[in-house]
Write a protein that holds these residues in place. Structure first.
Motif, PDB file in Angstrom:
ATOM      1  N   ILE A  38     -20.239 -39.262  27.827  1.00  0.00           N
ATOM      2  CA  ILE A  38     -20.457 -38.488  29.040  1.00  0.00           C
ATOM      3  C   ILE A  38     -19.993 -37.077  28.694  1.00  0.00           C
ATOM      4  CG2 ILE A  38     -19.918 -38.166  31.481  1.00  0.00           C
ATOM      5  CD1 ILE A  38     -19.226 -41.192  31.558  1.00  0.00           C
ATOM      6  N   PRO A  39     -20.930 -36.179  28.342  1.00  0.00           N
ATOM      7  CA  PRO A  39     -20.546 -34.821  27.975  1.00  0.00           C
ATOM      8  C   PRO A  39     -20.214 -33.967  29.199  1.00  0.00           C
ATOM      9  CG  PRO A  39     -22.856 -35.265  27.392  1.00  0.00           C
ATOM     10  CD  PRO A  39     -22.341 -36.437  28.145  1.00  0.00           C
ATOM     11  N   ASN A  40     -19.225 -33.131  29.055  1.00  0.00           N
ATOM     12  CA  ASN A  40     -18.876 -32.105  30.029  1.00  0.00           C
ATOM     13  C   ASN A  40     -18.553 -30.840  29.251  1.00  0.00           C
ATOM     14  OD1 ASN A  40     -18.973 -33.297  32.789  1.00  0.00           O
ATOM     15  ND2 ASN A  40     -17.643 -34.796  31.808  1.00  0.00           N
ATOM     16  N   GLU A  41     -18.381 -29.742  29.932  1.00  0.00           N
ATOM     17  CA  GLU A  41     -18.145 -28.467  29.256  1.00  0.00           C
ATOM     18  C   GLU A  41     -16.887 -28.462  28.401  1.00  0.00           C
ATOM     19  OE1 GLU A  41     -19.115 -24.488  31.021  1.00  0.00           O
ATOM     20  OE2 GLU A  41     -19.299 -25.760  32.820  1.00  0.00           O
ATOM     21  N   LYS A  42     -15.808 -29.043  28.893  1.00  0.00           N
ATOM     22  CA  LYS A  42     -14.528 -28.952  28.196  1.00  0.00           C
ATOM     23  C   LYS A  42     -14.069 -30.259  27.572  1.00  0.00           C
ATOM     24  CE  LYS A  42     -13.180 -25.128  30.956  1.00  0.00           C
ATOM     25  NZ  LYS A  42     -12.196 -24.206  31.262  1.00  0.00           N
ATOM     26  N   GLU A  43     -14.654 -31.377  27.968  1.00  0.00           N
ATOM     27  CA  GLU A  43     -14.209 -32.681  27.479  1.00  0.00           C
ATOM     28  C   GLU A  43     -15.362 -33.677  27.542  1.00  0.00           C
ATOM     29  OE1 GLU A  43     -10.138 -34.742  28.392  1.00  0.00           O
ATOM     30  OE2 GLU A  43     -11.541 -35.289  29.989  1.00  0.00           O
ATOM     31  N   TRP A  44     -15.417 -34.557  26.555  1.00  0.00           N
ATOM     32  CA  TRP A  44     -16.383 -35.645  26.556  1.00  0.00           C
ATOM     33  C   TRP A  44     -15.648 -36.963  26.699  1.00  0.00           C
ATOM     34  CZ3 TRP A  44     -20.791 -35.472  22.423  1.00  0.00           C
ATOM     35  CH2 TRP A  44     -21.561 -34.317  22.591  1.00  0.00           C
TER      36      TRP A  44
ATOM     37  N   TRP B 221     -23.716 -30.799  17.783  1.00  0.00           N
ATOM     38  CA  TRP B 221     -25.095 -30.387  18.036  1.00  0.00           C
ATOM     39  C   TRP B 221     -25.054 -29.064  18.773  1.00  0.00           C
ATOM     40  CZ3 TRP B 221     -29.156 -33.127  21.629  1.00  0.00           C
ATOM     41  CH2 TRP B 221     -30.454 -32.753  21.265  1.00  0.00           C
ATOM     42  N   ASP B 222     -25.970 -28.186  18.441  1.00  0.00           N
ATOM     43  CA  ASP B 222     -26.048 -26.862  19.043  1.00  0.00           C
ATOM     44  C   ASP B 222     -24.758 -26.113  18.706  1.00  0.00           C
ATOM     45  OD1 ASP B 222     -26.885 -24.649  20.439  1.00  0.00           O
ATOM     46  OD2 ASP B 222     -26.997 -25.627  22.382  1.00  0.00           O
ATOM     47  N   THR B 223     -23.969 -25.731  19.664  1.00  0.00           N
ATOM     48  CA  THR B 223     -22.705 -25.037  19.371  1.00  0.00           C
ATOM     49  C   THR B 223     -21.506 -25.883  19.787  1.00  0.00           C
ATOM     50  OG1 THR B 223     -22.794 -23.906  21.509  1.00  0.00           O
ATOM     51  CG2 THR B 223     -23.741 -22.737  19.600  1.00  0.00           C
ATOM     52  N   THR B 224     -21.718 -27.177  19.946  1.00  0.00           N
ATOM     53  CA  THR B 224     -20.672 -28.081  20.431  1.00  0.00           C
ATOM     54  C   THR B 224     -20.268 -29.086  19.359  1.00  0.00           C
ATOM     55  OG1 THR B 224     -21.487 -27.888  22.696  1.00  0.00           O
ATOM     56  CG2 THR B 224     -20.149 -29.817  22.200  1.00  0.00           C
ATOM     57  N   ILE B 225     -18.964 -29.293  19.234  1.00  0.00           N
ATOM     58  CA  ILE B 225     -18.409 -30.313  18.347  1.00  0.00           C
ATOM     59  C   ILE B 225     -17.329 -31.061  19.119  1.00  0.00           C
ATOM     60  CG2 ILE B 225     -17.061 -30.774  16.254  1.00  0.00           C
ATOM     61  CD1 ILE B 225     -18.249 -28.244  15.042  1.00  0.00           C
ATOM     62  N   VAL B 226     -17.308 -32.375  18.969  1.00  0.00           N
ATOM     63  CA  VAL B 226     -16.181 -33.172  19.442  1.00  0.00           C
ATOM     64  C   VAL B 226     -15.659 -33.968  18.255  1.00  0.00           C
ATOM     65  CG1 VAL B 226     -16.876 -33.306  21.875  1.00  0.00           C
ATOM     66  CG2 VAL B 226     -17.652 -35.063  20.299  1.00  0.00           C
ATOM     67  N   ALA B 227     -14.345 -34.114  18.177  1.00  0.00           N
ATOM     68  CA  ALA B 227     -13.700 -34.812  17.064  1.00  0.00           C
ATOM     69  C   ALA B 227     -12.999 -36.046  17.628  1.00  0.00           C
ATOM     70  CB  ALA B 227     -12.705 -33.888  16.375  1.00  0.00           C
ATOM     71  N   VAL B 228     -13.414 -37.223  17.140  1.00  0.00           N
ATOM     72  CA  VAL B 228     -12.868 -38.487  17.620  1.00  0.00           C
ATOM     73  C   VAL B 228     -11.974 -39.072  16.529  1.00  0.00           C
ATOM     74  CG1 VAL B 228     -13.454 -40.784  18.516  1.00  0.00           C
ATOM     75  CG2 VAL B 228     -15.004 -38.839  18.939  1.00  0.00           C
ATOM     76  N   PRO B 229     -10.644 -39.144  16.764  1.00  0.00           N
ATOM     77  CA  PRO B 229      -9.739 -39.699  15.747  1.00  0.00           C
ATOM     78  C   PRO B 229      -9.833 -41.220  15.704  1.00  0.00           C
ATOM     79  CG  PRO B 229      -8.504 -39.066  17.697  1.00  0.00           C
ATOM     80  CD  PRO B 229      -9.937 -38.673  17.943  1.00  0.00           C
ATOM     81  N   ILE B 230      -9.905 -41.770  14.483  1.00  0.00           N
ATOM     82  CA  ILE B 230      -9.995 -43.220  14.284  1.00  0.00           C
ATOM     83  C   ILE B 230      -8.906 -43.635  13.324  1.00  0.00           C
ATOM     84  CG2 ILE B 230     -11.451 -45.132  13.485  1.00  0.00           C
ATOM     85  CD1 ILE B 230     -13.887 -43.364  14.076  1.00  0.00           C
ATOM     86  N   SER B 231      -8.151 -44.685  13.682  1.00  0.00           N
ATOM     87  CA  SER B 231      -7.097 -45.213  12.819  1.00  0.00           C
ATOM     88  C   SER B 231      -7.308 -46.698  12.587  1.00  0.00           C
ATOM     89  CB  SER B 231      -5.716 -45.030  13.470  1.00  0.00           C
ATOM     90  OG  SER B 231      -5.462 -43.672  13.703  1.00  0.00           O
TER      91      SER B 231
END
Length: 191
Positions: free
Chosen positions: A116-122, A179-189
């Motif tokens: 669920i994408p939003n401007e500041k947080e997914w 994608w485009d100018t957006t990146i999200v980083a999901v940490p996995i352990s």
């Protein structure tokens, strides 16, 4: 005899012509696959020392749509709605071992990867509902885990939707989604 042979030949030709099926055109959005460790499938066979073991942590199979001069987030992909992350079928993420993401334990297995994408947080969603086209049949009751991650601005435009893994240490990685100018980083352990 010539008539029988001719009729048999015509029958075979007719059957061949009616059963031959042409290939449909290529998808506009090609499928891709990302592993952690990177190039796991190749290195497992040809350079096992490079991956430092016999087991992958995760693999994602997804489709890569292109930006094509469109405004992506907020327009093409609306804010606040469940999105399949890519095009066509919802991506499938396979954890080869138990992992922890954002404090949530996820057992080894295959899951649909949604957001669920939003401007500041997914909100990243791991769903047990596999093989769904898009997110049209999304059922929140089938969520295995949800994790919130902040949005980062890319230095350059990312033309095609992409997922890549970055190693932090032997038991931790980051799944970068961009994608485009957006990146999200999901940490996995690994657990």
């Amino acid at each position: 005899m010539k008539t029988v042979t001719l009729l048999f030949g015509l029958l075979c030709l007719t059957l061949t012509a009616t059963t031959a099926q042409p290939f449909r055109g290529l998808d506009k959005s090609p499928m891709d696959m990302a592993y952690y460790p990177d190039d796991y499938a190749h290195d497992r066979k040809f350079a096992p020392a490079k991956i430092g073991g016999d087991k992958a942590m995760v693999r994602v199979t997804y489709t890569r749509p292109a930006k094509n001069d469109r405004d992506v987030f907020g327009k093409l992909v609306p804010y606040g709605k469940v999105w399949r992350m890519g095009a066509n079928e919802a991506p499938e993420i396979k954890f080869y071992q138990n992992v922890t993401i954002g404090g949530k334990k996820i057992p080894a297995g295959n899951y649909a990867l949604l957001a669920i994408p939003n401007e500041k947080e997914w909100t990243i969603i791991f769903s047990s509902d596999l093989d769904q086209w898009g997110a049209y049949s999304y059922n929140e009751a089938l969520d295995v885990a949800r994790v919130n991650v902040p949005v980062q601005k890319a230095d350059n435009v990312i033309e095609n939707f992409s997922i890549q893994f970055v190693k932090k240490d032997p038991k931790n990685a980051t799944m970068n989604i961009g994608w485009d100018t957006t990146i999200v980083a999901v940490p996995i352990s690994m657990q």
